[in-house]
Write a protein that holds these residues in place. Structure first.
Motif, PDB file in Angstrom:
ATOM      1  N   GLU A 199       0.833  -1.205   0.000  1.00 37.17           N
ATOM      2  CA  GLU A 199       0.000   0.000   0.000  1.00 37.17           C
ATOM      3  C   GLU A 199       0.862   1.248   0.000  1.00 37.17           C
ATOM      4  OE1 GLU A 199      -2.736  -0.323   3.209  1.00 37.17           O
ATOM      5  OE2 GLU A 199      -3.907  -1.863   2.162  1.00 37.17           O
ATOM      6  N   ARG A 200       2.121   1.092   0.410  1.00 34.22           N
ATOM      7  CA  ARG A 200       3.002   2.270   0.505  1.00 34.22           C
ATOM      8  C   ARG A 200       3.804   2.454  -0.774  1.00 34.22           C
ATOM      9  NH1 ARG A 200       4.865   2.843   6.787  1.00 34.22           N
ATOM     10  NH2 ARG A 200       2.737   2.843   7.561  1.00 34.22           N
ATOM     11  N   ASN A 201       4.409   3.645  -0.918  1.00 34.67           N
ATOM     12  CA  ASN A 201       5.333   3.904  -2.019  1.00 34.67           C
ATOM     13  C   ASN A 201       6.731   3.656  -1.463  1.00 34.67           C
ATOM     14  OD1 ASN A 201       3.229   4.769  -3.673  1.00 34.67           O
ATOM     15  ND2 ASN A 201       3.382   6.887  -2.941  1.00 34.67           N
ATOM     16  N   ILE A 202       7.344   2.577  -1.919  1.00 30.52           N
ATOM     17  CA  ILE A 202       8.626   2.165  -1.320  1.00 30.52           C
ATOM     18  C   ILE A 202       9.774   2.527  -2.259  1.00 30.52           C
ATOM     19  CG2 ILE A 202       9.939   0.205  -0.415  1.00 30.52           C
ATOM     20  CD1 ILE A 202       7.163  -1.178   0.005  1.00 30.52           C
ATOM     21  N   HIS A 203      10.717   3.292  -1.731  1.00 32.23           N
ATOM     22  CA  HIS A 203      11.901   3.661  -2.514  1.00 32.23           C
ATOM     23  C   HIS A 203      13.129   3.086  -1.827  1.00 32.23           C
ATOM     24  CE1 HIS A 203       9.474   6.413  -4.857  1.00 32.23           C
ATOM     25  NE2 HIS A 203       9.078   7.030  -3.767  1.00 32.23           N
ATOM     26  N   GLU A 204      13.855   2.219  -2.553  1.00 35.42           N
ATOM     27  CA  GLU A 204      15.111   1.666  -2.019  1.00 35.42           C
ATOM     28  C   GLU A 204      16.265   2.244  -2.846  1.00 35.42           C
ATOM     29  OE1 GLU A 204      14.591  -2.807  -0.855  1.00 35.42           O
ATOM     30  OE2 GLU A 204      13.237  -2.342  -2.508  1.00 35.42           O
ATOM     31  N   ILE A 205      17.213   2.828  -2.138  1.00 34.87           N
ATOM     32  CA  ILE A 205      18.349   3.464  -2.815  1.00 34.87           C
ATOM     33  C   ILE A 205      19.605   2.648  -2.509  1.00 34.87           C
ATOM     34  CG2 ILE A 205      19.772   5.559  -2.956  1.00 34.87           C
ATOM     35  CD1 ILE A 205      17.242   7.045  -1.807  1.00 34.87           C
ATOM     36  N   PHE A 206      20.305   2.271  -3.560  1.00 38.46           N
ATOM     37  CA  PHE A 206      21.573   1.547  -3.412  1.00 38.46           C
ATOM     38  C   PHE A 206      22.655   2.429  -4.040  1.00 38.46           C
ATOM     39  CE2 PHE A 206      19.632  -2.626  -2.556  1.00 38.46           C
ATOM     40  CZ  PHE A 206      18.358  -2.449  -3.086  1.00 38.46           C
ATOM     41  N   ALA A 207      23.676   2.777  -3.264  1.00 33.16           N
ATOM     42  CA  ALA A 207      24.778   3.563  -3.821  1.00 33.16           C
ATOM     43  C   ALA A 207      26.088   2.985  -3.310  1.00 33.16           C
ATOM     44  CB  ALA A 207      24.658   5.028  -3.417  1.00 33.16           C
ATOM     45  N   GLU A 208      27.096   3.070  -4.162  1.00 29.81           N
ATOM     46  CA  GLU A 208      28.390   2.523  -3.771  1.00 29.81           C
ATOM     47  C   GLU A 208      29.472   3.385  -4.409  1.00 29.81           C
ATOM     48  OE1 GLU A 208      29.968   0.608  -6.587  1.00 29.81           O
ATOM     49  OE2 GLU A 208      31.781   0.714  -5.340  1.00 29.81           O
ATOM     50  N   GLY A 209      30.566   3.566  -3.676  1.00 28.23           N
ATOM     51  CA  GLY A 209      31.672   4.364  -4.202  1.00 28.23           C
ATOM     52  C   GLY A 209      32.878   4.216  -3.300  1.00 28.23           C
ATOM     53  N   GLU A 210      33.839   5.101  -3.501  1.00 30.62           N
ATOM     54  CA  GLU A 210      35.083   5.098  -2.729  1.00 30.62           C
ATOM     55  C   GLU A 210      34.800   5.196  -1.226  1.00 30.62           C
ATOM     56  OE1 GLU A 210      39.111   7.682  -3.676  1.00 30.62           O
ATOM     57  OE2 GLU A 210      37.169   8.669  -3.613  1.00 30.62           O
ATOM     58  N   PHE A 211      33.680   5.863  -0.880  1.00 31.04           N
ATOM     59  CA  PHE A 211      33.349   6.091   0.535  1.00 31.04           C
ATOM     60  C   PHE A 211      32.871   4.814   1.237  1.00 31.04           C
ATOM     61  CE2 PHE A 211      29.317   6.089  -1.579  1.00 31.04           C
ATOM     62  CZ  PHE A 211      28.466   5.485  -0.680  1.00 31.04           C
ATOM     63  N   GLY A 212      32.363   3.849   0.479  1.00 30.90           N
ATOM     64  CA  GLY A 212      31.715   2.672   1.051  1.00 30.90           C
ATOM     65  C   GLY A 212      30.406   2.419   0.328  1.00 30.90           C
ATOM     66  N   ASP A 213      29.377   2.015   1.040  1.00 30.99           N
ATOM     67  CA  ASP A 213      28.100   1.812   0.361  1.00 30.99           C
ATOM     68  C   ASP A 213      26.925   2.240   1.234  1.00 30.99           C
ATOM     69  OD1 ASP A 213      26.969  -0.837   1.673  1.00 30.99           O
ATOM     70  OD2 ASP A 213      29.104  -1.179   1.295  1.00 30.99           O
ATOM     71  N   ILE A 214      25.808   2.456   0.553  1.00 28.33           N
ATOM     72  CA  ILE A 214      24.600   2.961   1.219  1.00 28.33           C
ATOM     73  C   ILE A 214      23.426   2.083   0.813  1.00 28.33           C
ATOM     74  CG2 ILE A 214      22.871   4.839   1.196  1.00 28.33           C
ATOM     75  CD1 ILE A 214      25.119   6.775   0.512  1.00 28.33           C
ATOM     76  N   TYR A 215      22.557   1.812   1.775  1.00 35.37           N
ATOM     77  CA  TYR A 215      21.242   1.264   1.433  1.00 35.37           C
ATOM     78  C   TYR A 215      20.221   2.050   2.243  1.00 35.37           C
ATOM     79  CZ  TYR A 215      17.098  -1.662   1.342  1.00 35.37           C
ATOM     80  OH  TYR A 215      15.806  -2.095   1.205  1.00 35.37           O
ATOM     81  N   ILE A 216      19.280   2.682   1.557  1.00 35.35           N
ATOM     82  CA  ILE A 216      18.216   3.422   2.249  1.00 35.35           C
ATOM     83  C   ILE A 216      16.883   2.865   1.763  1.00 35.35           C
ATOM     84  CG2 ILE A 216      17.065   5.678   2.509  1.00 35.35           C
ATOM     85  CD1 ILE A 216      19.740   7.022   1.905  1.00 35.35           C
ATOM     86  N   ARG A 217      15.993   2.595   2.698  1.00 37.41           N
ATOM     87  CA  ARG A 217      14.637   2.194   2.281  1.00 37.41           C
ATOM     88  C   ARG A 217      13.633   3.164   2.908  1.00 37.41           C
ATOM     89  NH1 ARG A 217      11.619  -3.222   4.211  1.00 37.41           N
ATOM     90  NH2 ARG A 217      11.700  -2.031   6.133  1.00 37.41           N
ATOM     91  N   VAL A 218      12.843   3.783   2.065  1.00 34.47           N
ATOM     92  CA  VAL A 218      11.807   4.702   2.534  1.00 34.47           C
ATOM     93  C   VAL A 218      10.457   4.060   2.227  1.00 34.47           C
ATOM     94  CG1 VAL A 218      10.940   7.061   2.389  1.00 34.47           C
ATOM     95  CG2 VAL A 218      13.328   6.617   1.839  1.00 34.47           C
ATOM     96  N   ARG A 219       9.648   3.884   3.254  1.00 30.89           N
ATOM     97  CA  ARG A 219       8.306   3.280   3.049  1.00 30.89           C
ATOM     98  C   ARG A 219       7.269   4.380   3.265  1.00 30.89           C
ATOM     99  NH1 ARG A 219       7.012  -0.177   6.812  1.00 30.89           N
ATOM    100  NH2 ARG A 219       5.594  -1.389   5.524  1.00 30.89           N
ATOM    101  N   ASN A 220       6.948   5.044   2.173  1.00 29.47           N
ATOM    102  CA  ASN A 220       6.141   6.260   2.262  1.00 29.47           C
ATOM    103  C   ASN A 220       4.642   5.999   2.315  1.00 29.47           C
ATOM    104  OD1 ASN A 220       7.688   8.707   2.172  1.00 29.47           O
ATOM    105  ND2 ASN A 220       8.388   8.088   0.145  1.00 29.47           N
ATOM    106  N   VAL A 221       3.976   6.740   3.151  1.00 27.40           N
ATOM    107  CA  VAL A 221       2.511   6.753   3.156  1.00 27.40           C
ATOM    108  C   VAL A 221       2.053   7.600   1.962  1.00 27.40           C
ATOM    109  CG1 VAL A 221       0.484   7.518   4.461  1.00 27.40           C
ATOM    110  CG2 VAL A 221       2.460   6.535   5.667  1.00 27.40           C
ATOM    111  N   PRO A 222       1.210   7.050   1.089  1.00 30.30           N
ATOM    112  CA  PRO A 222       0.712   7.867  -0.038  1.00 30.30           C
ATOM    113  C   PRO A 222      -0.165   9.007   0.476  1.00 30.30           C
ATOM    114  CG  PRO A 222       0.134   5.530  -0.318  1.00 30.30           C
ATOM    115  CD  PRO A 222       0.646   5.684   1.077  1.00 30.30           C
TER     116      PRO A 222
END
Ligand SMILES: NC(=O)C1=CN([C@@H]2O[C@H](COP(=O)(O)OP(=O)(O)OC[C@H]3O[C@@H](n4cnc5c(N)ncnc54)[C@H](OP(=O)(O)O)[C@@H]3O)[C@@H](O)[C@H]2O)C=CC1
Ligand SMILES: O=C([O-])CC(=O)C(=O)O
Length: 252
Positions: A199-222
């Protein structure tokens, strides 16, 4: 107090009007004049049905909460008229030629274009990609059938590819992907999924670089008035407006 003009009197426009604190909505414009009239009544603003008249209103900044097409149509004129511009439909800036023209227009006019974080978090420090280029930047978005106007029976990937191509097919659903790329200085790859079990708008962000890596998950209420648009997107604009003249700036 900062005076703003609202371009787009739909779902986000109404949320902004309901929470207008620390700024004043002085002018409103929508392609549907009745909507502008109605929002003007709520926010004690002047409604405009003619865009050129709207441009002459006494406002410091115009908040676009309308559509990608509205940014293409009106963006340059707003900056030339000496107003700053907040662009929620950041997908318009996926077109490099348009983006360069808009930025040059802002520079020449001494104005700013602000793209809020919208329906995701993390835009702040993804900007490190402008200094130390990212190897990976992927957005996996999952939305409900209702928000995409589809009726699948099971979870399905409906797009995989570059953000600039995805926004052409889904201009009301994936502006965030273009905003991520603008922040990181690298176009995002996108996977867009529709899932009858969410039911939610889910955005998962995967980023990687010299700094390391990121995973963010946002589970948005519409937002109740428009399932495609997460409520967070409107809150993000309100936060931007609240902090415009704050001397303390937090986050990159
Ligand atoms: N960056 C981000 O993270 C996010 C961006 N968005 C984007 O923000 C925008 C606003 O969202 P929301 O308020 O929910 O959308 P709504 O459709 O509820 O409201 C937009 C309003 O603007 C009007 N409009 C559209 N194009 C124009 C135009 N060219 N000139 C004047 N008025 C116009 C629409 O009219 P009509 O209904 O006739 O089209 C509608 O009344 C959308 O483009 C959406 O995709 C949304 C969520 C997140
Ligand atoms: O609100 C959201 O979750 C994302 C969205 O519609 C967009 O980026 O256009």
């Amino acid at each position: 107090m900062i005076k703003i003009g609202l371009l787009g009197c739909g779902n986000v426009g109404h949320i902004i009007a309901r929470h207008a604190e620390g700024f004043r909505i002085s002018a409103v414009f929508d392609m549907i004049p009745d909507r502008a009239q109605e929002l003007a009544a709520i926010s004690h603003a002047t409604p405009y049905s003619d865009f050129d008249e709207f441009l002459r209103a006494d406002v410091d900044l115009i908040v676009e909460a309308a559509s990608v097409a509205a940014v293409w149509l009106y963006g340059e004129a707003i900056l030339r008229a000496g107003k700053d511009l907040v662009v929620l439909s950041g997908g318009a800036l996926a077109d490099d030629e348009f983006k360069s023209r808009l930025v040059e227009t802002a520079r020449a006019a001494g104005r700013k274009i602000r793209v809020p974080s919208g329906a995701v978090t993390g835009l702040d420090n993804l900007k490190i990609g402008q200094i130390s280029p990212l190897g990976t930047l992927l957005l996996r978005t999952t939305k409900s059938p209702g928000s995409l106007g589809l009726q699948p029976t099971e979870r399905m990937e409906i797009f995989k590819g570059a953000a600039s191509d995805c926004i052409k097919q889904y201009p009301k659903n994936i502006n965030v992907a273009v905003a991520l790329g603008l922040a990181a200085g690298k176009e995002a790859d996108v996977e867009l999924w529709v899932d009858p079990d969410v039911e939610r708008n889910i955005h998962e962000i995967f980023a990687e670089g010299e700094f390391g890596d990121i995973y963010i998950r946002v589970r948005n209420v519409p937002s109740p008035e428009n399932l495609s648009t997460s409520y967070m997107a409107a809150l993000s604009i309100l936060t931007l407006l609240k902090n415009l003249d704050n001397p303390l700036v937090v986050g990159t």
